[in-house]
Write an enzyme that holds these catalytic residues in place. Structure first.
Site: not given
Length: 271
Positions: A59, A112, A178, A182, A211, A213
């Protein structure tokens, strides 16, 4: 923490008898998880730890990465954190090398980490926005795979799970960079699956919908309600629901699964 307790099943008989269940799905597997400092990456890392994996966490956020590593260690898992930028090819080599030096090999890679950008029609998107999103979300994936695949081949087998998006298979209005990146992630995943299937490497892509998050707190209540209602299932997804799929795809239980794209979207693509 409720989520942490759930992810690690702290009250299971196996845990009460001391340590993790030795029949866990990823017992002693060595995994790299990028974007592990928050959101989906953190949830995936915690789920992997619950299933017995030994983890190299990646990260840009030192605070987030060290927090996830500390949570894993507190629950009895093995984890190390390596700070860096996934857009940097050298960083991926460092992650693979750390997996080797700490744990002796690499079995699993979960790619990820990614970014989004402000919504705008394609003709109004600054070139620097395109360059940054492609550098992180697509080129970063390419660099990761180039570093990881030789290590997996050396190990004789391995599983790769790449985080795409629903924007990897359909358009995403206002998010052209984006969506393009993807879509590229899905294509790269399929190519890896085809090129290395006979050498013991499986590769699959996961496409989360909306989602929960923590970013949802930035939406006005009425807009959030609309987003939830847009899912046939009637709600947003939870991090744990994505993490469980990633665990399965990375495990031997998915040994005949490769080259696939798995949406986790509450039925959105079916509309």
């Amino acid at each position: 923490m409720i989520i942490l307790d759930w992810l690690f099943n702290l009250e299971t008989p196996e845990q009460q008898n001391g340590g993790f269940d030795m029949n866990a799905m990823l017992q002693d597997k060595v995994a790299i998880v990028s974007g592990a400092g928050s959101g989906l990456g953190r949830g995936i890392a915690l789920a992997f730890g619950r299933e017995g994996a030994r983890l190299v966490l990646a990260d840009m956020s030192v605070e987030g990465g060290e927090r996830t590593a500390a949570e894993l260690k507190a629950a009895g898992a093995e984890a190390v954190f390596v700070e860096g930028d996934v857009a940097d090819p050298a960083y991926h080599g460092e992650l693979v090398a750390r997996a080797g030096s700490e744990f002796g090999r690499l079995d699993i890679a979960v790619n990820n980490a990614g970014i989004s950008h402000p919504v705008a029609p394609l003709a109004e998107i600054p070139r620097e926005t395109w360059d940054k999103v492609i550098a992180v979300n697509l080129s970063g994936m390419f660099h990761a795979l180039q570093a990881q695949i030789p290590a997996l081949l050396e190990n004789g087998s391995g599983a790769i799970v790449n985080m795409a998006s629903l924007g990897g298979v359909v358009g995403a209005r206002g998010l052209s960079p984006y969506a393009a990146a993807k879509h590229g992630v899905v294509g790269l995943t399929q190519n890896v699956a085809l090129e290395y299937a006979t050498q013991g490497i499986r590769a699959n892509a996961v496409g989360p919908g909306l989602i929960r998050t923590g970013l949802e707190k930035f939406f006005p209540p009425d807009q959030l309600a609309q987003l939830e209602a847009s899912h046939p299932i009637g709600r947003m997804g939870e991090v744990e629901e994505v993490a469980e799929l990633v665990v399965w795809l990375a495990s031997p239980k998915a040994s005949f699964v490769t080259g696939a794209f798995y949406p986790v979207d509450g039925g959105s693509l079916a509309q």
